[in-house]
Design a protein around this motif. Structure first.
Motif, short mmCIF file in Angstrom:
data_model
loop_
_atom_site.label_atom_id
_atom_site.label_comp_id
_atom_site.label_asym_id
_atom_site.label_seq_id
_atom_site.Cartn_x
_atom_site.Cartn_y
_atom_site.Cartn_z
N GLU A 159 39.07 52.77 43.96
CA GLU A 159 40.13 52.75 42.93
C GLU A 159 39.74 51.83 41.77
O GLU A 159 39.95 52.14 40.60
CB GLU A 159 41.44 52.29 43.56
CG GLU A 159 42.09 53.28 44.50
CD GLU A 159 42.51 54.56 43.78
OE1 GLU A 159 42.72 54.52 42.54
OE2 GLU A 159 42.61 55.59 44.47
N LEU A 160 39.16 50.66 42.09
CA LEU A 160 38.79 49.71 41.04
C LEU A 160 37.65 50.24 40.17
O LEU A 160 37.48 49.82 39.02
CB LEU A 160 38.39 48.37 41.68
CG LEU A 160 39.51 47.59 42.38
CD1 LEU A 160 38.96 46.34 43.05
CD2 LEU A 160 40.62 47.21 41.39
N ALA A 161 36.86 51.18 40.71
CA ALA A 161 35.74 51.74 39.95
C ALA A 161 36.17 52.90 39.04
O ALA A 161 35.36 53.39 38.23
CB ALA A 161 34.65 52.20 40.91
N ARG A 162 37.38 53.39 39.20
CA ARG A 162 37.85 54.49 38.37
C ARG A 162 38.01 54.04 36.91
O ARG A 162 38.26 52.87 36.63
CB ARG A 162 39.19 55.01 38.88
CG ARG A 162 39.09 55.85 40.15
CD ARG A 162 40.46 56.32 40.56
NE ARG A 162 40.39 57.16 41.76
CZ ARG A 162 40.16 58.48 41.74
NH1 ARG A 162 39.98 59.09 40.57
NH2 ARG A 162 40.11 59.15 42.86
N ASP A 163 37.94 54.98 36.06
CA ASP A 163 38.19 54.71 34.63
C ASP A 163 39.12 55.80 34.07
O ASP A 163 38.70 56.98 33.92
CB ASP A 163 36.87 54.73 33.85
CG ASP A 163 37.04 54.25 32.40
OD1 ASP A 163 38.07 53.61 32.13
OD2 ASP A 163 36.14 54.53 31.60
N PRO A 164 40.36 55.50 33.86
CA PRO A 164 40.98 54.17 34.01
C PRO A 164 41.36 53.88 35.46
O PRO A 164 41.46 54.78 36.27
CB PRO A 164 42.23 54.29 33.15
CG PRO A 164 42.62 55.72 33.27
CD PRO A 164 41.33 56.50 33.33
N VAL A 165 41.54 52.60 35.76
CA VAL A 165 41.95 52.16 37.09
C VAL A 165 43.40 52.55 37.33
O VAL A 165 44.26 52.33 36.47
CB VAL A 165 41.80 50.63 37.24
CG1 VAL A 165 42.33 50.17 38.59
CG2 VAL A 165 40.35 50.23 37.06
N ARG A 166 43.64 53.14 38.51
CA ARG A 166 45.02 53.44 38.88
C ARG A 166 45.60 52.19 39.54
O ARG A 166 45.45 51.95 40.74
CB ARG A 166 45.05 54.64 39.83
CG ARG A 166 44.63 55.95 39.14
CD ARG A 166 44.76 57.14 40.04
NE ARG A 166 43.83 57.11 41.17
CZ ARG A 166 43.69 58.12 42.04
NH1 ARG A 166 44.39 59.23 41.88
NH2 ARG A 166 42.83 58.02 43.04
N THR A 167 46.25 51.42 38.69
CA THR A 167 46.71 50.08 39.10
C THR A 167 47.62 50.13 40.31
O THR A 167 47.50 49.31 41.23
CB THR A 167 47.43 49.39 37.93
OG1 THR A 167 46.60 49.42 36.78
CG2 THR A 167 47.77 47.95 38.30
N SER A 193 28.43 57.16 45.31
CA SER A 193 28.76 56.31 44.17
C SER A 193 28.41 54.86 44.48
O SER A 193 28.36 54.45 45.65
CB SER A 193 30.25 56.42 43.85
OG SER A 193 31.03 55.87 44.91
#
Length: 584
Positions: free
Chosen positions: A46-54, A273
């Protein structure tokens, strides 16, 4: 470890249910711990996503926090057994060992050295309790965490999972070598420790003799040999497992390197990834740590197994069997019916087809050469052992149908070598009947001629007698032993030449006490000095494990070619023996 866990359950005894519950809590806590590690995979994704899904990221952080908190609660409950039950398990194990020793057949007990049993009840029992309370939960953690984490990595990426499986499979033979070598080595160490403890006890007890012969001191040959053996055993145990432990740890570390290498190849090939690889590496690090620890801890597990095994061996010794149909005797005559008895690992029987009858309220003397079987007769009467053939009866009741404690309840024994405990005179007399009043203790002491010397002591009955009664003379110790027997007030009395080692003055006083003790009781006395039993109701001559003569003193003397007459003549000649003068 299944073997060790079985030994742990045996040693846990009445606390086995709590021990099982603790193992279950430990397993659940380990699963929660593994699940917490696994949350790093979706969290980093999740933290690596762009944008992060907070929202999702915080959800996984919350899940991680809850799992960590839950594990902490479970670990607290897990350690409760250690803090709440460790001392109870230690106490229970020692009490059960004490009961096992008390009900153990006498010949089984006799073949075990005092130092060996001291080691089992002391150090081995403490190590066993520590293993139950601490090592067992550590083992659950060391097994559960890597197994579940390995499965998670397999689910995430089967290639990376296979790397962990392959390296683990390669490391297991080395761990097994550590187990095998440590098991053999630590058993040898434990046996060496027990032998050393026994020799130290012997050294302390025999110190006056060793000093007199110049064998005391740090270079005493009685100690030097066992110390050297102990040192060699410890060195071998430590060396034997060093290489397998090092190889097992090396393979675990190589697993991480291989995992990173394979993961990097997958990332470069766009099949994996970077965040997922980082999460897997973090998880694998937690996988490797327990395995590496297990390789080192295997020696400790095997050391614990050695102690658990020694405790288990003592607890597993079966007491003498008790046949059905017995009831407490109401009469106290003693009968041997065709009794044959042999000690363990003895080729020839000590007693062969012995028939004898000791009428109630009579005095029977057993005489004969050393090793003829006299003491064995008294041991069978006390049910310290059972005959291989024939029967021993008291009041018509076969002793094999009675518990040994029930038999001994009717018997008082006065040995030639008196053992007193390092306690007060009062406490040593009261051993025969712990609930006795001070008046009853003093009455027994007066009857045994103890009161006359106790009255001269500063602390009277509260005087401590020292280790094995060393603060008292031989005659004083013997009188306390007789007072103990008088206080027990048993209908059967067994005497093992109680005056043999006394001087003439002490012998007279002790004999007076014995006369009061045997009055109105069934008495069997082992006699070496025939002059002390000339008034016996019957004298049995034991020779080569058989009753070769029986009768009164006067009757036996008429058999001029008999063993008794020859013994009487030899002792009469010995009484006229004098030390010759030595010229200058």
């Amino acid at each position: 470890m299944r073997r060790i866990l079985r030994l742990m359950l045996t040693a846990a005894g009445p606390y086995a249910p709590q021990f099982r519950a603790t193992l279950r809590i430990s397993a659940v806590a380990s699963l929660v711990q593994v699940t917490a590690y696994a949350t790093f995979i979706p969290l980093l994704a999740e933290l690596a996503r762009d944008p992060v899904r907070t929202g999702r990221a915080w959800t996984w952080i919350a899940v991680l926090a809850v799992l960590v908190a839950l594990e902490s609660v479970l670990r607290v409950r897990e350690t409760a057994f250690t803090y709440d039950h460790w001392h109870l398990v230690t106490r229970s194990t020692r009490l059960r060992l004490g009961h096992a020793l008390r009900s153990m057949p006498q010949q089984e007990l006799a073949r075990r050295a005092a130092g060996d049993l001291t080691s089992v009840v002391g150090a081995n029992a403490a190590t066993a309790a520590a293993a139950i309370s601490s090592l067992s939960t550590l083992f659950v953690r060391l097994v559960t965490v890597p197994v579940v984490l390995g499965l998670i990595v397999l689910v995430v990426n089967w290639r990376l999972g296979l790397v962990l499986v392959a390296v683990t499979a390669a490391a297991l033979p080395f761990v097994r070598q550590v187990q095998q070598r440590s098991n053999t080595g630590f058993r040898e160490v434990d046996e060496a420790d027990a032998a050393t403890a026994g020799r130290i006890v012997e050294y302390v007890q025999g110190l006056p003799v060793l000093k007199a012969t110049g064998q005391a001191g740090s270079d005493s040959p009685r100690l030097a040999a066992v110390f050297a053996h102990q040192q060699r055993a410890q060195a071998r145990a430590n060396r034997s497992a060093a290489a397998p432990v090092a190889f097992a740890q090396l393979l675990v570390q190589l697993a991480l390197v291989a995992l990173v290498a394979v993961g990097a190849a997958l990332v470069l090939d766009a099949q994996f990834s970077v965040p997922a690889l980082v999460a897997v590496v973090v998880t694998a690090a937690r996988f490797a740590e327990p395995l590496s620890t297990a390789a080192v801890m295997t020696k400790l597990f095997e050391l614990s197994e050695a102690s658990l095994s020694r405790v288990g061996e003592v607890l597993a010794v079966r007491p003498l069997p008790v046949s059905s149909g017995g009831s407490a005797p109401t009469a106290f005559d003693i009968t041997f019916d065709s009794v044959t008895f042999a000690y363990d690992r003895q080729d020839e029987p000590t007693l062969t087809a012995v028939d004898l009858t000791v009428p109630a309220r009579s005095l029977t003397a057993l005489v004969g050469p050393s090793g003829s079987g006299k003491s064995t007769v008294t041991r069978l009467i006390s049910r310290f052992a059972d005959p291989q053939a024939g029967s021993v009866r008291i009041g018509g009741v076969d002793l094999s149908t009675l518990e040994p404690d029930e038999v001994l309840r009717h018997i008082a024994v006065v040995f030639q070598d008196v053992y007193l405990f390092d306690d007060t005179i009062r406490a040593n007399i009261a051993l025969a009947r712990p609930g006795a009043t001070d008046a009853e203790i003093e009455a027994a002491a007066r009857a045994a001629n103890v009161h006359e010397f106790v009255d001269r002591l500063p602390d009277r009955y509260e005087t401590r007698v020292g280790e094995t009664g060393s603060a008292l003379s031989g005659g004083e110790r013997q009188r306390i032993s007789i007072a103990r027997a008088l206080l027990k007030d048993a209908p059967i009395v067994l005497l093992d030449e109680p005056t043999a080692a006394l001087d003439t003055e002490s012998e007279v006083v002790v004999q007076q006490a014995i006369d009061r003790l045997v009055a109105g009781r069934t008495v069997v006395v082992i006699a070496h000095r025939l002059s002390t039993v000339v008034g016996a109701d019957q004298i049995l001559v034991v020779d080569g494990g058989r009753i070769t003569q029986r009768g009164t003193h006067r009757q036996l003397l008429t058999e001029s070619d008999g063993r008794y007459a020859r013994m009487w003549s030899a002792q009469a000649a010995a009484r006229r023996w004098r030390v010759p003068a030595v010229g200058r």
